[in-house]
Design an enzyme around this catalytic site. Structure first.
Site, PDB file in Angstrom:
ATOM      1  CG  HIS A   1      -2.030   0.986   1.261  1.00 47.79           C
ATOM      2  ND1 HIS A   1      -3.027   0.364   0.257  1.00 47.79           N
ATOM      3  CD2 HIS A   1      -2.267   1.883   2.166  1.00 47.79           C
ATOM      4  CE1 HIS A   1      -4.095   1.492   0.729  1.00 47.79           C
ATOM      5  NE2 HIS A   1      -3.758   2.314   1.625  1.00 47.79           N
TER       6      HIS A   1
ATOM      7  CE  LYS B   1      -7.403   8.431   1.114  1.00 49.06           C
ATOM      8  NZ  LYS B   1      -7.810   8.950   2.560  1.00 49.06           N
TER       9      LYS B   1
ATOM     10  CE  LYS C   1      -3.494   7.050   1.084  1.00 44.90           C
ATOM     11  NZ  LYS C   1      -3.534   7.829   2.296  1.00 44.90           N
TER      12      LYS C   1
ATOM     13  CG  ASP D   1      -4.434  11.392   1.329  1.00 46.56           C
ATOM     14  OD1 ASP D   1      -3.866  12.229   1.469  1.00 46.56           O
ATOM     15  OD2 ASP D   1      -4.850  10.527   2.282  1.00 46.56           O
TER      16      ASP D   1
ATOM     17  CD  GLU E   1      -7.675  12.250   2.661  1.00 48.85           C
ATOM     18  OE1 GLU E   1      -8.171  11.684   1.881  1.00 48.85           O
ATOM     19  OE2 GLU E   1      -7.093  11.726   3.809  1.00 48.85           O
TER      20      GLU E   1
ATOM     21  CG  ASP F   1      -6.243  12.811   6.912  1.00 43.46           C
ATOM     22  OD1 ASP F   1      -6.705  12.544   8.155  1.00 43.46           O
ATOM     23  OD2 ASP F   1      -5.797  11.787   6.228  1.00 43.46           O
TER      24      ASP F   1
ATOM     25  CE  LYS G   1      -7.464   9.467   8.666  1.00 40.31           C
ATOM     26  NZ  LYS G   1      -6.048   9.532   8.035  1.00 40.31           N
TER      27      LYS G   1
ATOM     28  CD  GLU H   1      -9.801   7.455   4.504  1.00 36.90           C
ATOM     29  OE1 GLU H   1      -9.584   7.663   3.488  1.00 36.90           O
ATOM     30  OE2 GLU H   1      -9.257   7.701   5.618  1.00 36.90           O
TER      31      GLU H   1
HETATM   32  C1  MUC Z   1      -4.774   8.840   5.108  1.00 35.56           C
HETATM   33  O1  MUC Z   1      -3.942   9.726   5.009  1.00 35.56           O
HETATM   34  O2  MUC Z   1      -5.795   8.997   4.642  1.00 35.56           O
HETATM   35  C2  MUC Z   1      -6.580   5.898   5.040  1.00 35.56           C
HETATM   36  C3  MUC Z   1      -6.666   5.255   3.937  1.00 35.56           C
HETATM   37  C4  MUC Z   1      -5.437   5.222   3.370  1.00 35.56           C
HETATM   38  O3  MUC Z   1      -5.229   4.352   2.400  1.00 35.56           O
HETATM   39  O4  MUC Z   1      -4.361   5.539   4.158  1.00 35.56           O
HETATM   40  C5  MUC Z   1      -5.118   6.103   5.273  1.00 35.56           C
HETATM   41  C6  MUC Z   1      -4.369   7.325   5.627  1.00 35.56           C
HETATM   42 MG    MG Z   2      -5.132  11.131   4.264  1.00 36.63          MG
END
Ligand code: MUC
Ligand code: MG
Length: 369
Positions: A18, A163, A165, A194, A220, A245, A269, A323
């Protein structure tokens, strides 16, 4: 009152690497707290974080040390306090440590809700829904793999919002990756990104403009945690939703960000907020400020995930969904009955407490000895 407080570090490999701007995860270290009362009720909580110290200020090891050394003796010394008084005592005696505080609070609420025969959601004001929408995070780092993964999730009716990354490559490369996925999945599928605070403000202006033009729905945490000036300017400049976040660290920062228009959406969170109750307070501040809500995760396992779901079920308006897919990223099941994900949503149990049963034999096999 409380007979014992145990902290377990449980290592579980992920289904694939991941990849995030802050860390690449191959394993998740779940931090689980088990509190047993003198009359035999057990409560569970979770204080999991991401990438050791790669993401936040508390590591699995620091959480365990602080709970074992400071929280546990305090809790087992309590004679006759209710949950609110216990949480207040903890706050007076222990600074910071939001993740540990969240886990302890979750376990105390689990115990109290079991005692009363109610789901935890009912101690937080009461649920407005029995399930929450759950998106999936595409983070393999490869465009074609991500497209295939997304298509599979839609076909399985598991997730239809994604979402991505980004932030570890050049802005232009990241934008091309995102827009290729957006085009492959079509106009009806919501795509969010994000950045995990990887961009400077100038990079953010360039990247967000292209992503907004390409139909991306939400950006994000584009910039550094403390750079609220940039977050504010970006929120005012763009129409696309800008979400806070990492910058959100509980009700006090929620208030600061809301006051200065530093985000159009909050990723709530529970661990970052310092508890389920504090997560609900963050949501209340957002509501009063006209900020939309999203239910975030620290990629917790089933305990933290369902605890979050109980809290999020009480929010009036969960405009951007959640999420809460953490358990689906892991290769091992730690519950006797797995959480129920169906029709793009996570079902919130109706039973007392968190409404889950841990498989303690499995935990024993997986825990760090
Ligand atoms: C984040 O920064 O959002 C949440 C889902 C994911 O894949 O990483 C986290 C952290
Ligand atoms: Mg995040």
């Amino acid at each position: 009152m409380y007979k014992s407080v145990e902290t377990l570090l449980v290592e579980i490999p992920t289904i694939r690497p991941h990849k995030m701007a802050v860390a690449t995860m191959q394993t998740q270290t779940l931090v689980l707290i088990k509190i047993t009362t003198e009359d035999g009720i057990i409560g569970w909580g979770e204080a999991t974080t991401i990438g050791g110290l790669g993401y936040g200020e508390e590591s699995p090891e620091s959480v365990k040390t602080n709970i074992d050394t400071y929280f546990a003796p305090l809790l087992t010394s309590i004679k006759d306090l209710n949950v609110a008084q216990t949480l207040s005592l903890i706050k007076r005696n222990i600074n910071g440590n939001r993740f540990a505080k969240c886990a302890i609070q979750t376990a105390l609420l689990d115990i109290q809700a079991k005692r009363l025969g109610l789901p935890v959601s009912e101690l937080l004001g009461g649920r407005l829904r029995n399930s929450v929408p759950v998106l999936w995070v595409l983070a393999s780092g490869n465009t074609e793999k991500d497209i295939a993964e997304a298509k599979k999730m839609i076909e399985l009716k598991r997730h239809n919002i994604f979402k991505l990354k980004i932030g570890s490559r050049k802005v232009q490369e990241d934008v091309e990756h995102v827009l290729a996925i957006k085009q492959a999945l079509g106009a009806d599928v919501s795509i969010r990104v994000d950045v995990n605070r990887a961009w400077s403000e100038l990079e953010a202006i360039k990247g967000i403009q292209l992503l907004q033009d390409g139909g991306v729905d939400l950006i994000e945490q584009p910039c550094a945690i403390e750079n609220l000036d940039a977050m504010e300017r970006l929120t005012r400049r763009f129409d696309v939703a800008i979400m806070a976040d990492e910058s959100l660290m509980g009700p006090a920062t929620a208030y600061q960000i809301a006051k200065r228009n530093g985000a159009s959406v909050f990723a709530v969170k529970v661990a970052q907020s310092g508890g389920l109750i504090e997560g609900c307070e963050v949501a209340k501040i957002a509501k009063l400020a006209g900020i939309d809500l999203y239910g975030g995760t620290m990629l917790e396992g089933s305990v933290g995930t369902i605890a979050s779901a109980h809290a999020f079920s009480t929010f009036d308006n969960l405009a951007y969904g959640t999420e809460l897919f953490g358990p689906l990223l892991l290769t091992e099941e730690i519950l006797k009955t797995p959480l129920r994900y169906e029709n793009f949503e996570l079902a919130i149990p109706q039973g007392p407490g968190l409404g889950i049963e841990l498989d303690e034999d499995k935990l024993d096999q997986l825990r760090r000895k």
